[in-house]
Design an enzyme around this catalytic site. Structure first.
Site, PDB file in Angstrom:
ATOM      1  N   CYS A 126      23.466  10.711   2.627  1.00  0.00           N
ATOM      2  CA  CYS A 126      22.706   9.692   3.365  1.00  0.00           C
ATOM      3  C   CYS A 126      23.059   9.581   4.847  1.00  0.00           C
ATOM      4  O   CYS A 126      22.277   9.034   5.630  1.00  0.00           O
ATOM      5  CB  CYS A 126      22.844   8.341   2.680  1.00  0.00           C
ATOM      6  SG  CYS A 126      24.446   8.084   1.952  1.00  0.00           S
ATOM      7  N   HIS A 240      23.250   2.701   6.983  1.00  0.00           N
ATOM      8  CA  HIS A 240      24.392   3.378   7.588  1.00  0.00           C
ATOM      9  C   HIS A 240      24.142   3.520   9.092  1.00  0.00           C
ATOM     10  O   HIS A 240      23.008   3.794   9.521  1.00  0.00           O
ATOM     11  CB  HIS A 240      24.554   4.795   7.011  1.00  0.00           C
ATOM     12  CG  HIS A 240      24.970   4.830   5.567  1.00  0.00           C
ATOM     13  ND1 HIS A 240      25.437   3.738   4.868  1.00  0.00           N
ATOM     14  CD2 HIS A 240      25.024   5.869   4.695  1.00  0.00           C
ATOM     15  CE1 HIS A 240      25.744   4.099   3.634  1.00  0.00           C
ATOM     16  NE2 HIS A 240      25.485   5.380   3.496  1.00  0.00           N
TER      17      HIS A 240
HETATM   18  N1  LIG Z   1      23.399   5.127  -2.532  1.00  0.00           N
HETATM   19  C1  LIG Z   1      23.102   5.986  -1.549  1.00  0.00           C
HETATM   20  O1  LIG Z   1      22.950   5.633  -0.369  1.00  0.00           O
HETATM   21  C2  LIG Z   1      22.929   7.433  -1.882  1.00  0.00           C
HETATM   22  C3  LIG Z   1      22.402   8.262  -0.896  1.00  0.00           C
HETATM   23  C4  LIG Z   1      22.245   9.605  -1.159  1.00  0.00           C
HETATM   24  C5  LIG Z   1      22.630  10.069  -2.393  1.00  0.00           C
HETATM   25  N2  LIG Z   1      23.152   9.238  -3.352  1.00  0.00           N
HETATM   26  C6  LIG Z   1      23.515   9.784  -4.656  1.00  0.00           C
HETATM   27  O2  LIG Z   1      22.604   9.255  -5.622  1.00  0.00           O
HETATM   28  C7  LIG Z   1      23.226   9.141  -6.887  1.00  0.00           C
HETATM   29  C8  LIG Z   1      23.051   7.729  -7.421  1.00  0.00           C
HETATM   30  O3  LIG Z   1      23.618   6.780  -6.551  1.00  0.00           O
HETATM   31  P1  LIG Z   1      23.413   5.210  -6.728  1.00  0.00           P
HETATM   32  O4  LIG Z   1      23.941   4.640  -5.481  1.00  0.00           O
HETATM   33  O5  LIG Z   1      22.027   4.872  -7.150  1.00  0.00           O
HETATM   34  O6  LIG Z   1      24.431   4.893  -7.963  1.00  0.00           O
HETATM   35  P2  LIG Z   1      24.429   3.642  -8.965  1.00  0.00           P
HETATM   36  O7  LIG Z   1      23.852   2.432  -8.355  1.00  0.00           O
HETATM   37  O8  LIG Z   1      25.832   3.557  -9.481  1.00  0.00           O
HETATM   38  O9  LIG Z   1      23.460   4.103 -10.172  1.00  0.00           O
HETATM   39  C9  LIG Z   1      23.800   5.166 -11.035  1.00  0.00           C
HETATM   40  C10 LIG Z   1      22.641   5.450 -11.975  1.00  0.00           C
HETATM   41  O10 LIG Z   1      23.010   6.543 -12.809  1.00  0.00           O
HETATM   42  C11 LIG Z   1      22.781   6.183 -14.158  1.00  0.00           C
HETATM   43  N3  LIG Z   1      23.655   6.908 -15.080  1.00  0.00           N
HETATM   44  C12 LIG Z   1      24.993   6.811 -15.212  1.00  0.00           C
HETATM   45  N4  LIG Z   1      25.417   7.599 -16.221  1.00  0.00           N
HETATM   46  C13 LIG Z   1      24.310   8.211 -16.733  1.00  0.00           C
HETATM   47  C14 LIG Z   1      24.073   9.136 -17.792  1.00  0.00           C
HETATM   48  N5  LIG Z   1      25.098   9.574 -18.566  1.00  0.00           N
HETATM   49  N6  LIG Z   1      22.817   9.552 -18.039  1.00  0.00           N
HETATM   50  C15 LIG Z   1      21.775   9.109 -17.294  1.00  0.00           C
HETATM   51  N7  LIG Z   1      21.925   8.224 -16.272  1.00  0.00           N
HETATM   52  C16 LIG Z   1      23.188   7.786 -15.993  1.00  0.00           C
HETATM   53  C17 LIG Z   1      23.063   4.689 -14.181  1.00  0.00           C
HETATM   54  O11 LIG Z   1      22.529   4.096 -15.355  1.00  0.00           O
HETATM   55  P3  LIG Z   1      23.070   2.644 -15.899  1.00  0.00           P
HETATM   56  O12 LIG Z   1      22.396   1.600 -15.076  1.00  0.00           O
HETATM   57  O13 LIG Z   1      22.634   2.650 -17.308  1.00  0.00           O
HETATM   58  O14 LIG Z   1      24.567   2.660 -15.730  1.00  0.00           O
HETATM   59  C18 LIG Z   1      22.302   4.280 -12.909  1.00  0.00           C
HETATM   60  O15 LIG Z   1      20.920   4.261 -13.161  1.00  0.00           O
HETATM   61  C19 LIG Z   1      24.667   9.596  -6.660  1.00  0.00           C
HETATM   62  O16 LIG Z   1      24.757  10.969  -7.006  1.00  0.00           O
HETATM   63  C20 LIG Z   1      24.868   9.405  -5.175  1.00  0.00           C
HETATM   64  O17 LIG Z   1      25.870  10.260  -4.659  1.00  0.00           O
HETATM   65  C21 LIG Z   1      23.278   7.931  -3.118  1.00  0.00           C
END
Ligand SMILES: NC(=O)c1ccc[n+]([C@@H]2O[C@H](COP(=O)([O-])OP(=O)(O)OC[C@H]3O[C@@H](n4cnc5c(N)ncnc54)[C@H](OP(=O)(O)O)[C@@H]3O)[C@@H](O)[C@H]2O)c1
Length: 339
Positions: A126, A240
């Site tokens: 990001c 950010h």
């Molecule tokens: N946040 C950012 O700014 C950003 C930017 C670029 C990239 N990313 C990337 O995007 C990804 C997600 O980030 P986030 O910030 O959205 O994280 P988050 O809020 O912690 O959400 C994680 C998601 O993954 C799901 N999950 C966890 N274990 C799983 C499994 N075994 N099978 C299927 N789904 C599963 C969770 O489901 P539950 O709700 O059921 O736990 C939730 O929907 C990461 O790889 C991160 O590095 C994030």
């Protein structure tokens, strides 16, 4: 288009679903998946309720595009499974970003890289996306000798558990309670800054700093770009910010910098010292552009420029970039990968 979203209940996943509505994305079927603890829950998209389902090969075989936004481990596992099931993956994690056969795409910069995809496409970190867009706008005119970027990254970049930790520490501190031990970050984040994002590497940089360096080089097709970074976590919920110093091979005016940035798709300028105008995280939350302000000559170097970038990390930094890639694949008839 039959779409499956893995991580639909997450911080990025929920914005992704909102963007499907906002952009009127052309899907015929939508499947939402998350971890086992969310099974049975429902989410609403375009006024229709969707039950969270388990991920399976059967589901992926009848999916045209699989968006994955969960964890790097899940991306590694499900990304390869989806690819083998003939579903094209757009992945949000760092799992595949630097693999030579995986395009790392910001549509405003390197959309043509999509022509070489082999069933998996990555979106950048990001902080990388907004920096790469600004460097792309400027390097087309004048070559860049060196970049130094220092980031101020919000807690939503770590996901929902980190947002909860900041809220909890904040309310404990403001009500004179003892603060709980940090679970997500190595130190208290409320009323603090942490100059460490992800783990340290051999050269004493962090993995996040290495991501911004290596991903920027890959997107700009400039593997030798001299670039250094310090990434800092700040107690902000969304967006950010980045303080950037760019040294060109020749002197360049701030007027020209503004003109180049304004002519680049997806970049807006907010910059007026008379009215204290510059982008802030609160101002940019919920918006789609990359915002630039504080554009000035760097007094320490004749060919240097300093500027300030802010961007909603959940939108252009993640979900919006992923949806734009899908839109480009559809427009170019590139969704199906035929080995
Ligand atoms: N946040 C950012 O700014 C950003 C930017 C670029 C990239 N990313 C990337 O995007 C990804 C997600 O980030 P986030 O910030 O959205 O994280 P988050 O809020 O912690 O959400 C994680 C998601 O993954 C799901 N999950 C966890 N274990 C799983 C499994 N075994 N099978 C299927 N789904 C599963 C969770 O489901 P539950 O709700 O059921 O736990 C939730 O929907 C990461 O790889 C991160 O590095 C994030």
């Amino acid at each position: 288009m039959r779409i499956t979203v893995i991580g639909a209940t997450g911080t990025v996943g929920r914005i992704f679903l909102k963007l499907l509505e906002e952009r009127n994305f052309p899907y015929s079927e939508l499947n939402l998946c998350a971890s086992s603890k969310s099974l049975g829950k429902s989410l609403s998209v375009n006024n229709k309720s969707y039950k969270i389902e388990p991920v399976s090969a059967e589901l992926l075989r009848k999916t045209d595009i699989t968006f994955i936004s969960a964890t790097t481990e899940i991306s590694n596992e499900i990304g390869l499974l989806a690819q083998s099931c003939g579903s094209t993956v757009i992945d949000d994690s760092s799992a595949f970003r630097l693999k030579p056969n995986v395009p790392l795409v910001v549509p405003e910069i390197n959309v043509d890289d999509l022509y070489n995809h082999q069933g998996i496409i990555s979106i950048p970190n990001c902080t990388t996306t907004p920096l790469a867009m600004v460097l792309n706008a400027l390097s087309k005119y004048q070559s860049i000798n060196r970049v130094i970027v220092d980031t101020y990254q919000s807690v939503s970049g770590t996901g929902k558990s980190a947002i909860n930790e900041l809220h909890q520490q904040h309310s404990q501190l403001t009500s004179n309670q003892t603060i709980s031990d940090p679970q997500i970050y190595p130190h208290q984040i409320a009323f603090n800054l942490i100059p460490q994002i992800d783990v340290f590497t051999k050269n004493d940089y962090t993995k996040e700093e290495e991501k911004i360096i290596n991903e920027t080089r890959k997107i700009l097709h400039n593997s030798n770009l001299p670039i250094s970074s310090t990434c800092v976590r700040v107690p902000v919920i969304i967006s950010h910010s980045e303080a950037v110093h760019i040294e060109f091979n020749k002197e360049i005016s701030t007027k020209k910098i503004r003109e180049l940035l304004l002519n680049h798709r997806g970049i807006s300028i907010l910059d007026d010292t008379k009215t204290n105008s510059y982008p802030t995280p609160l101002q940019t939350e919920g918006t789609n552009d990359v915002y630039v302000g504080r554009i000035r000559k760097d007094v320490s170097h004749k060919n240097g420029i300093a500027l300030w970038i802010v961007c909603d990390n959940l939108r252009k930094g993640a979900a919006l970039n992923a949806i734009q890639i899908a839109e480009e694949l559809i427009e170019r008839n590139l969704v199906k990968y035929t080995p």
